[in-house]
Design a protein around this motif. Structure first.
Motif, PDB file in Angstrom:
ATOM      1  N   ALA B  37     -80.897 -75.724  21.510  1.00 35.61           N
ATOM      2  CA  ALA B  37     -81.025 -74.338  21.030  1.00 35.61           C
ATOM      3  C   ALA B  37     -80.142 -74.087  19.808  1.00 35.61           C
ATOM      4  O   ALA B  37     -80.479 -73.269  18.953  1.00 35.61           O
ATOM      5  CB  ALA B  37     -80.661 -73.363  22.147  1.00 35.61           C
ATOM      6  N   ASP B 208     -85.024 -79.509   4.829  1.00 36.34           N
ATOM      7  CA  ASP B 208     -84.888 -78.251   5.562  1.00 36.34           C
ATOM      8  C   ASP B 208     -83.479 -77.678   5.465  1.00 36.34           C
ATOM      9  O   ASP B 208     -82.511 -78.398   5.208  1.00 36.34           O
ATOM     10  CB  ASP B 208     -85.246 -78.471   7.032  1.00 36.34           C
ATOM     11  N   GLY B 209     -83.381 -76.381   5.677  1.00 32.08           N
ATOM     12  CA  GLY B 209     -82.087 -75.707   5.679  1.00 32.08           C
ATOM     13  C   GLY B 209     -81.995 -74.727   6.829  1.00 32.08           C
ATOM     14  O   GLY B 209     -83.008 -74.227   7.315  1.00 32.08           O
ATOM     15  N   VAL B 210     -80.777 -74.483   7.285  1.00 36.61           N
ATOM     16  CA  VAL B 210     -80.542 -73.511   8.355  1.00 36.61           C
ATOM     17  C   VAL B 210     -79.408 -72.589   7.932  1.00 36.61           C
ATOM     18  O   VAL B 210     -78.297 -73.047   7.645  1.00 36.61           O
ATOM     19  CB  VAL B 210     -80.152 -74.212   9.676  1.00 36.61           C
ATOM     20  N   THR B 211     -79.701 -71.308   7.899  1.00 36.56           N
ATOM     21  CA  THR B 211     -78.668 -70.322   7.619  1.00 36.56           C
ATOM     22  C   THR B 211     -77.949 -70.014   8.929  1.00 36.56           C
ATOM     23  O   THR B 211     -78.593 -69.641   9.910  1.00 36.56           O
ATOM     24  CB  THR B 211     -79.300 -69.050   7.024  1.00 36.56           C
ATOM     25  N   GLU B 216     -73.858 -68.239  16.787  1.00 35.30           N
ATOM     26  CA  GLU B 216     -74.226 -69.627  17.063  1.00 35.30           C
ATOM     27  C   GLU B 216     -73.029 -70.578  17.006  1.00 35.30           C
ATOM     28  O   GLU B 216     -72.828 -71.399  17.897  1.00 35.30           O
ATOM     29  CB  GLU B 216     -75.258 -70.101  16.040  1.00 35.30           C
ATOM     30  N   THR B 284     -76.222 -71.532   4.125  1.00 35.18           N
ATOM     31  CA  THR B 284     -77.417 -72.274   4.510  1.00 35.18           C
ATOM     32  C   THR B 284     -77.104 -73.762   4.401  1.00 35.18           C
ATOM     33  O   THR B 284     -76.883 -74.278   3.309  1.00 35.18           O
ATOM     34  CB  THR B 284     -78.610 -71.891   3.618  1.00 35.18           C
ATOM     35  N   ARG B 286     -77.801 -77.592   4.359  1.00 32.55           N
ATOM     36  CA  ARG B 286     -78.815 -78.604   4.057  1.00 32.55           C
ATOM     37  C   ARG B 286     -78.161 -79.975   4.170  1.00 32.55           C
ATOM     38  O   ARG B 286     -76.938 -80.057   4.287  1.00 32.55           O
ATOM     39  CB  ARG B 286     -79.337 -78.420   2.623  1.00 32.55           C
TER      40      ARG B 286
ATOM     41  N   MET C 218     -83.472 -67.557  16.353  1.00 27.98           N
ATOM     42  CA  MET C 218     -83.333 -68.938  15.877  1.00 27.98           C
ATOM     43  C   MET C 218     -83.059 -69.882  17.042  1.00 27.98           C
ATOM     44  O   MET C 218     -83.609 -70.988  17.095  1.00 27.98           O
ATOM     45  CB  MET C 218     -82.244 -69.033  14.817  1.00 27.98           C
ATOM     46  N   LYS C 229     -89.718 -73.676   8.374  1.00 22.82           N
ATOM     47  CA  LYS C 229     -88.607 -73.206   7.531  1.00 22.82           C
ATOM     48  C   LYS C 229     -88.376 -71.706   7.561  1.00 22.82           C
ATOM     49  O   LYS C 229     -87.245 -71.239   7.512  1.00 22.82           O
ATOM     50  CB  LYS C 229     -88.929 -73.544   6.068  1.00 22.82           C
ATOM     51  N   PHE C 232     -85.684 -70.040   9.702  1.00 22.22           N
ATOM     52  CA  PHE C 232     -84.277 -70.484   9.717  1.00 22.22           C
ATOM     53  C   PHE C 232     -83.539 -70.360   8.392  1.00 22.22           C
ATOM     54  O   PHE C 232     -82.318 -70.297   8.384  1.00 22.22           O
ATOM     55  CB  PHE C 232     -84.219 -71.962  10.135  1.00 22.22           C
ATOM     56  N   ASP C 233     -84.277 -70.392   7.314  1.00 18.33           N
ATOM     57  CA  ASP C 233     -83.668 -70.602   6.009  1.00 18.33           C
ATOM     58  C   ASP C 233     -83.913 -69.349   5.165  1.00 18.33           C
ATOM     59  O   ASP C 233     -85.048 -69.020   4.828  1.00 18.33           O
ATOM     60  CB  ASP C 233     -84.341 -71.838   5.390  1.00 18.33           C
ATOM     61  N   THR C 234     -82.823 -68.652   4.829  1.00 20.52           N
ATOM     62  CA  THR C 234     -82.982 -67.393   4.085  1.00 20.52           C
ATOM     63  C   THR C 234     -83.525 -67.611   2.669  1.00 20.52           C
ATOM     64  O   THR C 234     -83.912 -66.653   2.014  1.00 20.52           O
ATOM     65  CB  THR C 234     -81.636 -66.639   3.975  1.00 20.52           C
ATOM     66  N   ARG C 242     -85.607 -63.813   7.339  1.00 17.96           N
ATOM     67  CA  ARG C 242     -86.118 -64.882   8.193  1.00 17.96           C
ATOM     68  C   ARG C 242     -87.195 -64.291   9.093  1.00 17.96           C
ATOM     69  O   ARG C 242     -86.930 -63.366   9.856  1.00 17.96           O
ATOM     70  CB  ARG C 242     -84.975 -65.465   9.035  1.00 17.96           C
TER      71      ARG C 242
END
Lengths: 343, 343, 343
Positions: B37, B208-211, B216, B284, B286, C218, C229, C232-234, C242
């Motif tokens: 998660a 891909d990227g995750v902000t 979290e 974000t 990457r 998320m 994408k 997750f990615d702003t 998002r």
């Protein structure tokens, strides 16, 4: 809206009523992990099967507060949906560990009612019992709440105010079967301090703080199936804030108290508790404790410590009430409980 | 505050000291789900019992980073509570899979100390070993940190700087007992690329990227019982930000690297690692990788790939250092590790 | 970027193709707990082993939506990475419960393609089947999406539009083996209303609302290994928001529908579904339902109810479309499904 639950109002409670709360809940390895993700919980007995086994248990039980929150959460649709305030707790005892895989149910008996002089609200006392799938009680406590009347003109019931103990007598605390602290390892538990190292009146600043987020308190509160609107819906309160479930503050403060009370392992009694001020996302929760009493138990090496646990959102430690006798505005929680500690 | 842990300072470490870290931890199905998660983890061996069984294992082990974070988290109260900086890693090896239900403990030996010329801080090297409930080592690595002195006037200890390998020799990597990639199914693993498809020097943008959000990284960090204040308490740093645990960035980058390295299944060696710049909520993340080496193992169909994994918070992929030789400001992590991959 | 997955474009799909989706997934106690933390899920059959056992099952299965999201998530890299829009669902049936420890795989057959008149996009229909580790199907549904072409000049394929049922015929719904509602306990399930208490055309406002947070959607979306994408990615969308995975809205609305539909226990059929408007963090999700039909099943005491479930982000309940026939801007979801309910 004939199919949805509007909750009970003050005039719906009569002394002697027994409310069977809905939706039994099986708790296990997932709830355990989430508890560790949501709170900085480190008490070794709830973190490690091997540590619990060294204390005579078959495995690590679920945190005592998981039992409390689960049992409490089930009462919300029947007890506190129309509550104005959660006024107090008393006579709480943990009666058996909750193991992963156990299914908990919850039922409450109405033990007191008292209409307020304004005629618009009243106080309801309930004794709630949580049971496992074998029907054995795991937790028992009294809670009282202020509840709105549906119909202001409904007649006031006869006042019944239960006679509640100020403190759970230590000789009535239940030590889990088989528990021993004779081989207790303080290197693994995290601190060397034993019951004899604590003096009545001693105060401990737990130092650490946690700034809380909306996502966290909502996940925690949902996990206990507590569905009170004010915790989730920004349109439920006039200022658009989401009120954090008081139990989230209890668990956060208890977890923070590890730093100074790492050996206050099992929570076995709840003497009293007050949610002094509301907690909101963005607040940084801190905690301090005061030793109120100590006692012996019949289990090997196992003593009991009575603690006041205070959660704050800032301010100096050890400050509790103002000159007017009221809780200071930074105080979130004032909890009085018994825990088991190696002697 | 006599009961609370103030942490060790530089002068409290002596070469040869062995620190037993507190609070053993049982990890299982809950930690596994939370890992999925919190990170976009998709490596099939850690996602599926059936896939793991097709590779000769009895079930899907917990992610290698769960082992790392759990073992690392236990060291924080003894090693990094007063640390100024986490300087590096070396000689890390995963020695056995961690299975759901295993209980991990952690201990560290001090293997080096060197006071800094300013006299205010020093560098401490520790070799940390994580063990399961059978006493078998599951992970071993060296970490060095810069730690404050409590007393600036305390005498400097004799300098001991350990001689550390730049790279874990591939022949010393431990392949889990029974592992085979002879029947490896690339349709189920997600990508067709095998070890022979990767060339030393090849660079891969993981796209891909995750902000990241405060809730979290705090949940992740608590899950590993890492209690360093700076991750949780907005009052701990002058600017009110919460510093994200460097291990959160490691796990996020490793998970993102699935896209291009889906078959780099098991992490077995940690050669080096630097947390180049702080990561904060809102960044974000990457990732890009560079193939540094490949090697054989004695297990059927199992090769090893040495990878540089770089996490960034923006900027172009494949840019690492500026003309001054320093990490570019967008670089968060520069990790050098070995993974097992089908040949 | 030769190693990373660029996803399929419209011209990559041919009717009859079978896509084996990667990364099988074992789901269990952790996913179950996270589901309860992320959604206010309270249906007793999915909350309690003992309640499920009183209904003839061996234990509480995982929520039907866990099966849906897991199977759906696996299709994303092959079906919707280059999708412009998720257009609809049809002919969905849950075919067997998913138990903790089961491993799910997912495969899709292309059953229709139709290039749009603009020549830039096309519609692809797939029938997706989820299977457990025994190879038994657990879920089967049709989904169609609008997908970009890689090459605008690629020739249009022959149009094939599948003939899809508007509603899953109730006699084809699969009731889990052993299920009985003969001993169904409405005190424990939370509401007294049985199938005969609901009338076709009846509308239910589920009252409660949940304001959603970035961290929550998320975590949920990652849990299902859905890696699109935009969630997750702003930097993936021009306005920096998002987009919340549509399935998150489905699960939230289904959980909210407990209040009024506590006895609509098992979801067994998906007739249709539209994600009417985007959902973003900060939106407060509410839900209302309309009874569309009822039916019998051959299992003891088990009936079926066909429901329209509408999720909104504000606005009045029961408002769905404007005078132009289009969904109102506050409508997020319009889902048409079958559930099993005690008669």
């Amino acid at each position: 809206m004939g199919k949805t639950n509007q909750g009970r109002f003050f005039e719906d409670y009569s002394v002697g009523d027994v409310l069977t709360h809905a939706v039994p809940r099986t708790v296990g390895a997932g709830e355990r992990a989430l508890y560790h993700a949501l709170y900085p919980a480190r008490h070794a007995l709830y973190s490690s099967d091997t540590f619990a086994q060294s204390c005579g248990l078959t495995a690590s039980p679920l945190d005592d507060m998981i039992a409390f929150h689960t049992v409490f959460g089930k009462t919300v649709p029947d007890v506190s949906l129309n509550a104005v305030a959660n006024l107090g707790y008393a006579e709480g005892r943990w009666l058996a560990p909750v193991w992963p895989g156990d299914t908990l149910t919850s039922a409450s008996e109405v033990i007191g009612v008292k209409q307020n002089s304004n005629g618009k609200t009243g106080v309801v006392w309930v004794r709630t019992t949580g049971r496992n799938q074998h029907g054995a009680p795991v937790l028992d406590y009294v809670r009282w709440v202020m509840v709105r009347k549906r119909d202001i003109d409904a007649p006031a019931p006869e006042t019944v105010v239960p006679d509640l103990a100020k403190v759970v007598a230590p000789q009535t605390l239940v030590v889990p079967s088989g528990l021993t602290f004779d081989g207790y390892d303080t290197a693994l538990s995290g601190e060397p301090h034993r019951l004899s190292d604590y003096k009545v009146g001693e105060q401990i600043d737990h130092v650490d703080g946690v700034t809380v987020e909306e996502a966290e308190h909502m996940m925690a509160t949902r996990l206990w199936q507590n569905t009170a609107k004010v915790h989730f819906d920004t349109s439920a309160r006039p200022d658009g804030t989401r009120l954090i479930y008081g139990g989230h503050v209890i668990s956060m403060a208890r977890a923070l108290s590890f730093n100074g009370l790492a050996n206050a392992q099992m929570v076995v009694g709840l003497n009293a508790g007050a949610h002094a001020n509301p907690c909101l996302a963005g607040d940084t929760i801190r905690a301090w404790s005061e030793v109120l009493d100590t006692a012996e138990t019949s289990a090997p090496g196992v003593g009991a410590i009575r603690l006041r646990l205070v959660a704050t959102k800032g301010g100096a430690p050890f400050a509790l009430r103002g000159e007017d006798g009221k809780y200071l505005p930074d105080v979130l929680l004032d909890l009085d409980y018994w825990a088991l500690m190696p002697t």
